[in-house]
Write a protein that holds these residues in place. Structure first.
Motif, PDB file in Angstrom:
ATOM      1  N   PHE A   1       0.831  -1.207   0.000  1.00  0.00           N
ATOM      2  CA  PHE A   1       0.000   0.000   0.000  1.00  0.00           C
ATOM      3  C   PHE A   1       0.865   1.256   0.000  1.00  0.00           C
ATOM      4  O   PHE A   1       0.617   2.196  -0.767  1.00  0.00           O
ATOM      5  CB  PHE A   1      -0.918   0.000   1.227  1.00  0.00           C
ATOM      6  CG  PHE A   1      -1.573   1.332   1.491  1.00  0.00           C
ATOM      7  CD1 PHE A   1      -2.667   1.740   0.753  1.00  0.00           C
ATOM      8  CD2 PHE A   1      -1.079   2.181   2.468  1.00  0.00           C
ATOM      9  CE1 PHE A   1      -3.262   2.975   0.985  1.00  0.00           C
ATOM     10  CE2 PHE A   1      -1.666   3.410   2.709  1.00  0.00           C
ATOM     11  CZ  PHE A   1      -2.762   3.805   1.964  1.00  0.00           C
ATOM     12  N   TYR A   2       1.892   1.271   0.829  1.00  0.00           N
ATOM     13  CA  TYR A   2       2.720   2.469   0.953  1.00  0.00           C
ATOM     14  C   TYR A   2       3.575   2.704  -0.291  1.00  0.00           C
ATOM     15  O   TYR A   2       3.726   3.849  -0.735  1.00  0.00           O
ATOM     16  CB  TYR A   2       3.603   2.369   2.197  1.00  0.00           C
ATOM     17  CG  TYR A   2       2.830   2.546   3.479  1.00  0.00           C
ATOM     18  CD1 TYR A   2       2.317   3.786   3.836  1.00  0.00           C
ATOM     19  CD2 TYR A   2       2.598   1.466   4.326  1.00  0.00           C
ATOM     20  CE1 TYR A   2       1.594   3.955   5.003  1.00  0.00           C
ATOM     21  CE2 TYR A   2       1.874   1.626   5.498  1.00  0.00           C
ATOM     22  CZ  TYR A   2       1.376   2.872   5.832  1.00  0.00           C
ATOM     23  OH  TYR A   2       0.653   3.035   6.986  1.00  0.00           O
ATOM     24  N   VAL A   3       4.137   1.641  -0.858  1.00  0.00           N
ATOM     25  CA  VAL A   3       4.981   1.851  -2.036  1.00  0.00           C
ATOM     26  C   VAL A   3       4.139   2.251  -3.245  1.00  0.00           C
ATOM     27  O   VAL A   3       4.578   3.048  -4.087  1.00  0.00           O
ATOM     28  CB  VAL A   3       5.828   0.598  -2.348  1.00  0.00           C
ATOM     29  CG1 VAL A   3       6.805   0.315  -1.229  1.00  0.00           C
ATOM     30  CG2 VAL A   3       4.967  -0.615  -2.625  1.00  0.00           C
ATOM     31  N   GLU A   4       2.921   1.704  -3.338  1.00  0.00           N
ATOM     32  CA  GLU A   4       2.033   2.137  -4.422  1.00  0.00           C
ATOM     33  C   GLU A   4       1.609   3.586  -4.227  1.00  0.00           C
ATOM     34  O   GLU A   4       1.520   4.351  -5.194  1.00  0.00           O
ATOM     35  CB  GLU A   4       0.806   1.233  -4.489  1.00  0.00           C
ATOM     36  CG  GLU A   4       1.089  -0.135  -5.081  1.00  0.00           C
ATOM     37  CD  GLU A   4      -0.166  -0.962  -5.221  1.00  0.00           C
ATOM     38  OE1 GLU A   4      -1.150  -0.678  -4.495  1.00  0.00           O
ATOM     39  OE2 GLU A   4      -0.181  -1.892  -6.049  1.00  0.00           O
ATOM     40  N   ARG A   5       1.370   3.972  -2.983  1.00  0.00           N
ATOM     41  CA  ARG A   5       1.053   5.380  -2.704  1.00  0.00           C
ATOM     42  C   ARG A   5       2.203   6.284  -3.131  1.00  0.00           C
ATOM     43  O   ARG A   5       1.993   7.315  -3.788  1.00  0.00           O
ATOM     44  CB  ARG A   5       0.775   5.551  -1.214  1.00  0.00           C
ATOM     45  CG  ARG A   5       0.469   6.987  -0.797  1.00  0.00           C
ATOM     46  CD  ARG A   5       0.814   7.222   0.655  1.00  0.00           C
ATOM     47  NE  ARG A   5       2.239   7.057   0.912  1.00  0.00           N
ATOM     48  CZ  ARG A   5       2.799   7.209   2.106  1.00  0.00           C
ATOM     49  NH1 ARG A   5       2.053   7.495   3.156  1.00  0.00           N
ATOM     50  NH2 ARG A   5       4.103   7.042   2.264  1.00  0.00           N
ATOM     51  N   ASN A   6       3.420   5.899  -2.777  1.00  0.00           N
ATOM     52  CA  ASN A   6       4.580   6.709  -3.139  1.00  0.00           C
ATOM     53  C   ASN A   6       4.748   6.795  -4.650  1.00  0.00           C
ATOM     54  O   ASN A   6       5.138   7.843  -5.187  1.00  0.00           O
ATOM     55  CB  ASN A   6       5.841   6.124  -2.509  1.00  0.00           C
ATOM     56  CG  ASN A   6       5.793   6.141  -0.991  1.00  0.00           C
ATOM     57  OD1 ASN A   6       5.020   6.889  -0.393  1.00  0.00           O
ATOM     58  ND2 ASN A   6       6.604   5.311  -0.365  1.00  0.00           N
ATOM     59  N   TYR A   7       4.466   5.699  -5.330  1.00  0.00           N
ATOM     60  CA  TYR A   7       4.589   5.687  -6.790  1.00  0.00           C
ATOM     61  C   TYR A   7       3.604   6.657  -7.432  1.00  0.00           C
ATOM     62  O   TYR A   7       3.973   7.448  -8.310  1.00  0.00           O
ATOM     63  CB  TYR A   7       4.363   4.268  -7.308  1.00  0.00           C
ATOM     64  CG  TYR A   7       4.242   4.174  -8.807  1.00  0.00           C
ATOM     65  CD1 TYR A   7       5.323   4.482  -9.629  1.00  0.00           C
ATOM     66  CD2 TYR A   7       3.044   3.778  -9.403  1.00  0.00           C
ATOM     67  CE1 TYR A   7       5.210   4.395 -11.007  1.00  0.00           C
ATOM     68  CE2 TYR A   7       2.933   3.686 -10.774  1.00  0.00           C
ATOM     69  CZ  TYR A   7       4.011   3.998 -11.574  1.00  0.00           C
ATOM     70  OH  TYR A   7       3.891   3.916 -12.939  1.00  0.00           O
ATOM     71  N   TRP A   8       2.361   6.618  -6.989  1.00  0.00           N
ATOM     72  CA  TRP A   8       1.357   7.500  -7.592  1.00  0.00           C
ATOM     73  C   TRP A   8       1.589   8.956  -7.205  1.00  0.00           C
ATOM     74  O   TRP A   8       1.285   9.866  -7.989  1.00  0.00           O
ATOM     75  CB  TRP A   8      -0.049   7.045  -7.201  1.00  0.00           C
ATOM     76  CG  TRP A   8      -0.449   5.782  -7.896  1.00  0.00           C
ATOM     77  CD1 TRP A   8      -0.628   4.548  -7.348  1.00  0.00           C
ATOM     78  CD2 TRP A   8      -0.682   5.628  -9.300  1.00  0.00           C
ATOM     79  NE1 TRP A   8      -0.956   3.638  -8.311  1.00  0.00           N
ATOM     80  CE2 TRP A   8      -1.007   4.263  -9.518  1.00  0.00           C
ATOM     81  CE3 TRP A   8      -0.654   6.495 -10.387  1.00  0.00           C
ATOM     82  CZ2 TRP A   8      -1.295   3.766 -10.783  1.00  0.00           C
ATOM     83  CZ3 TRP A   8      -0.940   5.999 -11.653  1.00  0.00           C
ATOM     84  CH2 TRP A   8      -1.260   4.655 -11.839  1.00  0.00           C
ATOM     85  N   LEU A   9       2.138   9.186  -6.025  1.00  0.00           N
ATOM     86  CA  LEU A   9       2.525  10.554  -5.673  1.00  0.00           C
ATOM     87  C   LEU A   9       3.626  11.056  -6.602  1.00  0.00           C
ATOM     88  O   LEU A   9       3.610  12.217  -7.040  1.00  0.00           O
ATOM     89  CB  LEU A   9       3.003  10.613  -4.218  1.00  0.00           C
ATOM     90  CG  LEU A   9       1.929  10.515  -3.131  1.00  0.00           C
ATOM     91  CD1 LEU A   9       2.579  10.442  -1.752  1.00  0.00           C
ATOM     92  CD2 LEU A   9       0.973  11.702  -3.201  1.00  0.00           C
ATOM     93  N   SER A  10       4.569  10.179  -6.917  1.00  0.00           N
ATOM     94  CA  SER A  10       5.653  10.557  -7.831  1.00  0.00           C
ATOM     95  C   SER A  10       5.117  10.829  -9.227  1.00  0.00           C
ATOM     96  O   SER A  10       5.517  11.798  -9.889  1.00  0.00           O
ATOM     97  CB  SER A  10       6.710   9.442  -7.879  1.00  0.00           C
ATOM     98  OG  SER A  10       7.215   9.159  -6.593  1.00  0.00           O
ATOM     99  N   ILE A  11       4.205   9.962  -9.688  1.00  0.00           N
ATOM    100  CA  ILE A  11       3.587  10.156 -11.006  1.00  0.00           C
ATOM    101  C   ILE A  11       2.832  11.484 -11.048  1.00  0.00           C
ATOM    102  O   ILE A  11       2.914  12.249 -12.022  1.00  0.00           O
ATOM    103  CB  ILE A  11       2.629   8.995 -11.325  1.00  0.00           C
ATOM    104  CG1 ILE A  11       3.426   7.745 -11.707  1.00  0.00           C
ATOM    105  CG2 ILE A  11       1.679   9.370 -12.452  1.00  0.00           C
ATOM    106  CD1 ILE A  11       4.045   7.795 -13.075  1.00  0.00           C
ATOM    107  N   LEU A  12       2.082  11.761  -9.986  1.00  0.00           N
ATOM    108  CA  LEU A  12       1.311  13.004  -9.930  1.00  0.00           C
ATOM    109  C   LEU A  12       2.233  14.217  -9.984  1.00  0.00           C
ATOM    110  O   LEU A  12       1.991  15.171 -10.743  1.00  0.00           O
ATOM    111  CB  LEU A  12       0.469  13.033  -8.655  1.00  0.00           C
ATOM    112  CG  LEU A  12      -0.325  14.323  -8.391  1.00  0.00           C
ATOM    113  CD1 LEU A  12      -1.327  14.568  -9.511  1.00  0.00           C
ATOM    114  CD2 LEU A  12      -1.039  14.239  -7.039  1.00  0.00           C
TER     115      LEU A  12
END
Length: 299
Positions: A93-104
């Motif tokens: 959950f946390y790494v996917e959150r970080n990934y989408w924050l980076s994409i955003l």
């Protein structure tokens, strides 16, 4: 890492979003303010590329996106295994959150960068036609080469990111447990009530080894250079290396150094990766800049 993502979420993303809104406002004064912010004075120029806030933030968010994407792939592979632990699912959950924050963040800053260029060139923007001359092919080759060079420090940064995500949290939990004090000076071979503690430390050591292999799998040039470096040090990155550590050190001592890293090397790799990406941007902008200049002369 929690502090980093907190700063990133509430600083990099909102600031880029505000700049993007100003450029989309179609109000001359607000667009001019955003343009000046994006093109903050910088004495460094690489070809047609002048380093500014937009370029630096785009490069930084791009590097972060690559690293977090690799983390997502690893976390998903871990959760798909039979008997995956609850912490693996939580970490996904946390790494996917970080990934989408980076994409955003990357999307926002790239969009802001492009909007600022469109605003600045709006009165005299010509029809665009890309004419690949031999000189442009050389610039493209230079850009690709710079991205390949960036793979070397990115391998190190990716490895460090995996350590922070998978090893450091477990280390902090073990060091905070009462067993850390009770098992001080105890070797793994002694067994007893500290056997479970030593097994958990060994799990973290193996997780660190898995992080090494994962990062090298993702970066071809980084893997080659790291393997050459290991050969020079006569170090083997396998389970035998982990076993040797537990023979030489106590479980507590192994735990202390399980996420140990050279901060100077990490900082150097971060700078090197950023410079390589900026050189790639400069090379590609040279191609696009020449194309625009050709169109201007033809008109």
């Amino acid at each position: 890492m929690t502090t980093f993502w907190g700063i990133f979420t509430y600083a990099a993303i909102p600031s880029g979003f505000v700049v993007m809104l100003l450029l989309l406002s179609d109000i001359a004064f607000l667009m001019q303010v955003a343009s000046k912010v994006m093109r903050a004075p910088s004495p460094v120029t690489l070809g047609n590329l002048r380093l500014n806030v937009a370029v630096l933030m785009t490069a930084f968010c791009g590097i972060l996106t690559v690293i977090t994407y690799a983390s997502v792939q690893r976390a998903q592979a871990k959760t798909q295994k039979i008997g995956a632990l609850e912490r693996e699912t939580s970490n996904l959950f946390y790494v996917e959150r970080n990934y989408w924050l980076s994409i955003l963040a990357l999307t926002i800053w790239v969009t802001s960068w492009r909007l600022e260029v469109l605003y600045r060139e709006r009165p005299h923007r010509p029809a665009f036609a890309l004419n690949l001359r031999p000189s442009k092919a050389l610039w493209i080759g230079l850009g690709v080469a710079a991205l390949l060079v960036a793979d070397l420090p990115l391998c190190r940064l990716n490895y460090q990111f995996q350590i922070y995500s998978y090893v450091t949290p477990g280390k902090d939990n073990l060091q905070a447990s009462p067993l850390a004090a009770e098992c001080n000076g105890v070797y793994a071979s002694e067994g007893g009530r500290c056997s479970e503690f030593c097994q958990q430390v060994r799990f973290l050591s193996e997780e660190r080894l898995a992080s090494v292999h994962f990062a090298r799998k993702w970066h071809v040039l980084g893997r080659w250079s790291a393997e050459v470096f290991d050969m020079a040090r006569d170090v083997q990155q396998d389970s035998s290396h982990v076993s040797q550590l537990f023979q030489k050190k106590t479980c507590v001592d192994v735990l202390k150094s399980v996420d140990k890293s050279n901060d100077m090397v990490n900082a150097f790799c971060l700078v090197l990766a950023g410079v390589a990406v900026l050189v790639a941007f400069a090379a590609f902008s040279q191609v696009l800049g020449d194309a625009v200049e050709t169109n201007l002369h033809s008109d």
